[in-house]
Design a protein around this motif. Structure first.
Motif, PDB file in Angstrom:
ATOM      1  N   CYS A  29     -13.209  18.796  24.956  1.00  0.00           N
ATOM      2  CA  CYS A  29     -13.295  19.474  26.243  1.00  0.00           C
ATOM      3  C   CYS A  29     -14.045  18.604  27.240  1.00  0.00           C
ATOM      4  CB  CYS A  29     -13.973  20.836  26.109  1.00  0.00           C
ATOM      5  SG  CYS A  29     -15.668  20.770  25.530  1.00  0.00           S
ATOM      6  N   ALA A  30     -13.841  18.911  28.497  1.00  0.00           N
ATOM      7  CA  ALA A  30     -14.543  18.239  29.587  1.00  0.00           C
ATOM      8  C   ALA A  30     -15.288  19.314  30.368  1.00  0.00           C
ATOM      9  CB  ALA A  30     -13.573  17.498  30.494  1.00  0.00           C
ATOM     10  N   HIS A  31     -16.551  19.078  30.616  1.00  0.00           N
ATOM     11  CA  HIS A  31     -17.382  20.008  31.368  1.00  0.00           C
ATOM     12  C   HIS A  31     -17.719  19.327  32.685  1.00  0.00           C
ATOM     13  CE1 HIS A  31     -21.417  22.383  31.582  1.00  0.00           C
ATOM     14  NE2 HIS A  31     -20.486  22.931  32.326  1.00  0.00           N
ATOM     15  N   GLU A  32     -17.411  19.981  33.785  1.00  0.00           N
ATOM     16  CA  GLU A  32     -17.613  19.371  35.098  1.00  0.00           C
ATOM     17  C   GLU A  32     -18.404  20.284  36.021  1.00  0.00           C
ATOM     18  OE1 GLU A  32     -13.896  18.108  36.723  1.00  0.00           O
ATOM     19  OE2 GLU A  32     -13.447  16.815  35.025  1.00  0.00           O
ATOM     20  N   PRO A  33     -19.722  20.355  35.855  1.00  0.00           N
ATOM     21  CA  PRO A  33     -20.492  21.124  36.827  1.00  0.00           C
ATOM     22  C   PRO A  33     -20.460  20.427  38.191  1.00  0.00           C
ATOM     23  CG  PRO A  33     -21.949  20.172  35.161  1.00  0.00           C
ATOM     24  CD  PRO A  33     -20.556  19.820  34.799  1.00  0.00           C
ATOM     25  N   ARG A  34     -20.094  21.169  39.214  1.00  0.00           N
ATOM     26  CA  ARG A  34     -19.994  20.643  40.578  1.00  0.00           C
ATOM     27  C   ARG A  34     -21.097  21.250  41.417  1.00  0.00           C
ATOM     28  NH1 ARG A  34     -19.054  16.729  44.010  1.00  0.00           N
ATOM     29  NH2 ARG A  34     -18.639  17.509  46.060  1.00  0.00           N
ATOM     30  N   PHE A  35     -21.973  20.395  41.916  1.00  0.00           N
ATOM     31  CA  PHE A  35     -23.035  20.822  42.817  1.00  0.00           C
ATOM     32  C   PHE A  35     -22.575  20.580  44.251  1.00  0.00           C
ATOM     33  CE2 PHE A  35     -24.988  20.153  38.777  1.00  0.00           C
ATOM     34  CZ  PHE A  35     -26.016  21.086  38.699  1.00  0.00           C
ATOM     35  N   THR A  36     -23.404  20.887  45.229  1.00  0.00           N
ATOM     36  CA  THR A  36     -23.002  20.708  46.626  1.00  0.00           C
ATOM     37  C   THR A  36     -22.699  19.257  46.958  1.00  0.00           C
ATOM     38  OG1 THR A  36     -25.344  20.645  47.224  1.00  0.00           O
ATOM     39  CG2 THR A  36     -24.190  22.729  47.530  1.00  0.00           C
ATOM     40  N   ALA A  37     -23.328  18.313  46.249  1.00  0.00           N
ATOM     41  CA  ALA A  37     -23.149  16.915  46.633  1.00  0.00           C
ATOM     42  C   ALA A  37     -22.801  15.982  45.478  1.00  0.00           C
ATOM     43  CB  ALA A  37     -24.421  16.409  47.307  1.00  0.00           C
ATOM     44  N   VAL A  38     -22.656  16.515  44.260  1.00  0.00           N
ATOM     45  CA  VAL A  38     -22.392  15.647  43.119  1.00  0.00           C
ATOM     46  C   VAL A  38     -21.645  16.425  42.034  1.00  0.00           C
ATOM     47  CG1 VAL A  38     -24.574  16.105  41.925  1.00  0.00           C
ATOM     48  CG2 VAL A  38     -23.466  13.923  41.587  1.00  0.00           C
ATOM     49  N   THR A  39     -20.800  15.735  41.295  1.00  0.00           N
ATOM     50  CA  THR A  39     -20.142  16.289  40.121  1.00  0.00           C
ATOM     51  C   THR A  39     -20.652  15.517  38.906  1.00  0.00           C
ATOM     52  OG1 THR A  39     -18.155  16.839  41.364  1.00  0.00           O
ATOM     53  CG2 THR A  39     -17.918  16.702  38.978  1.00  0.00           C
ATOM     54  N   ILE A  40     -20.984  16.227  37.842  1.00  0.00           N
ATOM     55  CA  ILE A  40     -21.486  15.588  36.631  1.00  0.00           C
ATOM     56  C   ILE A  40     -20.429  15.754  35.533  1.00  0.00           C
ATOM     57  CG2 ILE A  40     -23.347  15.515  34.945  1.00  0.00           C
ATOM     58  CD1 ILE A  40     -25.088  16.947  37.072  1.00  0.00           C
ATOM     59  N   PRO A  41     -19.587  14.746  35.303  1.00  0.00           N
ATOM     60  CA  PRO A  41     -18.563  14.880  34.268  1.00  0.00           C
ATOM     61  C   PRO A  41     -19.132  14.623  32.864  1.00  0.00           C
ATOM     62  CG  PRO A  41     -18.315  12.791  35.403  1.00  0.00           C
ATOM     63  CD  PRO A  41     -19.449  13.522  36.071  1.00  0.00           C
ATOM     64  N   VAL A  42     -18.798  15.498  31.940  1.00  0.00           N
ATOM     65  CA  VAL A  42     -19.226  15.364  30.545  1.00  0.00           C
ATOM     66  C   VAL A  42     -18.000  15.600  29.679  1.00  0.00           C
ATOM     67  CG1 VAL A  42     -20.705  16.293  28.726  1.00  0.00           C
ATOM     68  CG2 VAL A  42     -21.518  16.256  31.094  1.00  0.00           C
TER      69      VAL A  42
END
Length: 58
Positions: A29-42
């Motif tokens: 799986c890929a987890h992509e938390p998206r904040f207001t100014a950055v995406t952290i792909p895992v």
């Protein structure tokens, strides 16, 4: 970690979380938390777990 515009990002800014999704991926799986100014792909494999009904029996 830097933001989309190259500036610093504070992980303590949990109010900046806008989208938090888990997507299928060929290895798990890929987890992509998206904040207001950055995406952290895992990307990660599916977890493997075993149930031991009596962990003290060993």
């Amino acid at each position: 970690m830097t933001t989309d515009d190259g500036g610093p990002f504070d992980l303590g800014n949990v109010n900046g979380l806008r989208l938090d999704e888990i997507l299928p991926h060929p290895v798990g799986c890929a987890h992509e938390p998206r904040f207001t100014a950055v995406t952290i792909p895992v990307t990660c494999a599916h977890p493997v777990a075993d149930w031991d009904p009596d962990p003290g029996a060993d």
